[in-house]
Design an enzyme around this catalytic site. Structure first.
Site, mmCIF file in Angstrom:
data_model
loop_
_atom_site.group_PDB
_atom_site.id
_atom_site.type_symbol
_atom_site.label_atom_id
_atom_site.label_comp_id
_atom_site.label_asym_id
_atom_site.label_seq_id
_atom_site.Cartn_x
_atom_site.Cartn_y
_atom_site.Cartn_z
ATOM 1 N N CYS A 88 40.292 42.435 30.853
ATOM 2 C CA CYS A 88 39.751 43.007 31.997
ATOM 3 C C CYS A 88 40.635 44.621 31.514
ATOM 4 O O CYS A 88 41.708 44.262 31.244
ATOM 5 C CB CYS A 88 40.426 42.407 32.927
ATOM 6 S SG CYS A 88 40.206 43.290 34.897
ATOM 7 N N CYS A 250 34.249 49.622 34.824
ATOM 8 C CA CYS A 250 34.278 48.433 34.472
ATOM 9 C C CYS A 250 35.094 48.944 33.172
ATOM 10 O O CYS A 250 33.520 49.234 32.110
ATOM 11 C CB CYS A 250 33.312 47.949 34.299
ATOM 12 S SG CYS A 250 33.045 46.102 33.869
HETATM 13 O O1 PYC Z 1 37.244 46.648 34.251
HETATM 14 O O2 PYC Z 1 37.042 45.235 32.494
HETATM 15 C C1 PYC Z 1 37.064 45.351 33.625
HETATM 16 C C2 PYC Z 1 36.788 44.666 35.009
HETATM 17 C C3 PYC Z 1 36.034 43.625 34.737
HETATM 18 C C4 PYC Z 1 35.812 43.221 35.330
HETATM 19 C C5 PYC Z 1 35.933 43.515 36.577
HETATM 20 N N1 PYC Z 1 36.678 45.139 35.618
#
Ligand code: PYC
Length: 322
Positions: A88, A250
Site C-alpha cells: 500500500c 493510490c
Molecule cells: O496507496 O497503494 C495505495 C492504496 C491501495 C489501496 C488504497 N490505497
C-alpha cells in the site's frame, strides 16, 4: 476489556490506521508467512480494529510486525474492510510519517518488508521555517518517497463490456492488481462519485465473469478510471476491493500506471509524473530501471490525526466488527 493502541493518519485524504503492536505472536517467518498466519488464525482482529463500529470501509489498516529480512527496520501488513493488501503506497507514506511522529525514525532511508517484497521509504527533511513568525515549524517530518517493488503491465487494451458499453483497460501490477481504463467517458470528479463507484464495480464484476485476471490467475481487485486535468498529468478515480474509493491517487495504482506509461514510451526514466486523486490530492511518481525491471517511486505527504486506545468489551455483540 481488551485494549489496542492505534495511531491514525491520512495521506492525501486516504486514512491509515497503524496498529503498532499485536496482542498475539505471528512466529519468526517472513512477513508473507506472518500474513498467512493472520489470515488463518486472526482474521477477526482485522474486523475488530478496522470495520464498523470502530472503523469504516474507507480505512486501511497497517500492522507493524518484525521483519525477517535483516536489511529491513520494519515489517508491515496492510488490510482493509474485506481482506489484506499486497502493498500500500499511501499506507507506507502514512506508516513512515506516523513512526516519525512517534520518534521511531529519523529522515533518511528506511527499508520495510511487506508480504510482496521489500520497499525502501525515504523520509525527507522537513523544510526550514522561512523566518521569525513566518512558516510553521514542523513537529515531525511527513513527506515520504516510497521506492516500490517492481511494477509491470500484464495485459494491454483488454475489452470489457458493461451495460452494453465496451471499454478497454490494461491489467497491471504495482503491488496490487489494477485494471486501468481511459475510454470510460465519465466525469472524474466529486459530484459523480456514485456513478464512478457503480461503474467501476460493474467493471470489476465483469472482469471476474470474463475470466480476466492478473498473473497466475490473481484476482484484479482495484479499478482505476483516468481523466485529464489542468492541475496534474492525470486525474484518477480508484475503486478499492471493499467498494470504497481511494481518497488519494493510490500509490500502488500510480506505480501500475507508471509501468504502463513507460511501456507505451510515454514516460522516460526519471521524468516526474503528477497523479491527482478524485479529491484533488497529488502524488509525484517516477521510475527507474533495475535489472530490466520497472521500479516506481511515489512521493506524498501524510498527517497524523488521532492516537488512542481501541477498547473491546468482551460482552459487546459487535466487538469483532460488523
Ligand atoms: O496507496 O497503494 C495505495 C492504496 C491501495 C489501496 C488504497 N490505497
Amino acid at each position: 476489556m481488551i485494549r489496542i493502541p492505534f495511531l491514525d493518519s491520512h495521506t492525501g485524504g486516504e486514512p491509515t490506521r497503524l496498529i503498532p503492536s499485536l496482542p498475539f505472536n505471528l512466529g519468526t517467518g517472513s512477513v508473507a508467512d506472518k500474513l498467512s498466519t493472520l489470515k488463518k488464525d486472526h482474521d477477526d482482529f482485522r474486523t475488530t480494529v478496522l470495520n464498523e463500529p470502530r472503523g469504516s470501509d474507507v480505512l486501511v489498516g497497517a500492522y507493524l510486525v518484525p521483519p525477517a529480512d535483516p536489511t529491513c527496520q520494519f515489517g508491515v501488513i496492510y488490510f482493509n474492510n474485506v481482506g489484506y493488501l499486497g502493498m500500500c503506497g499511501h499506507g507506507t507514506i502514512g506508516l513512515i510519517a506516523s513512526l516519525a511522529y512517534l520518534g521511531k525514525v529519523q529522515p533518511g532511508v528506511i527499508r520495510v518488508e511487506t508480504p510482496v517484497g521489500v520497499v525502501e521509504a525515504t523520509l525527507h527533511n522537513p523544510p526550514l521555517p522561512t523566518g521569525e513568525g513566518l512558516g510553521v515549524r514542523a513537529e515531525y517530518p511527513n513527506k515520504v518517497s516510497v521506492k516500490n517493488i517492481p511494477a509491470y503491465r500484464h495485459l494491454t487494451h483488454v475489452p470489457v463490456t458493461v451495460d452494453s458499453k465496451t471499454i478497454h483497460g490494461d491489467v497491471a501490477w504495482g503491488g496490487n492488481w489494477f485494471f486501468l481504463v481511459h475510454d470510460h467517458g465519465l466525469d472524474v470528479n466529486m459530484s459523480n462519485l456514485e456513478t464512478l463507484t457503480e461503474f467501476s464495480w460493474r467493471v470489476r464484476e465483469q472482469l471476474t465473469a470474463d475470466g480476466i485476471t492478473g498473473a497466475n490467475s490473481a484476482e484484479i481487485d482495484h479499478v482505476e478510471l483516468f481523466a485529464s486535468t489542468p492541475e496534474a498529468d492525470s486525474k484518477s478515480f480508484v475503486l478499492c476491493p471493499g467498494k470504497a474509493y481511494d481518497r488519494c491517487p493510490c500509490g500502488t495504482g500510480t506505480s501500475a500506471k507508471l509501468a504502463c506509461l513507460y511501456s507505451d514510451g510515454k514516460l522516460q526514466v526519471g521524468q516526474v509524473w503528477k497523479q491527482q486523486s478524485v479529491v484533488g490530492s497529488i502524488f509525484e511518481g517516477s521510475i527507474q530501471i533495475e535489472d530490466n525491471r520497472i521500479i516506481p517511486t511515489v512521493t506524498g505527504e501524510a498527517w497524523v490525526m488521532s492516537e488512542g486506545t481501541l477498547l473491546v468489551d468482551e460482552r459487546d455483540p459487535f466487538g469483532k466488527g460488523i
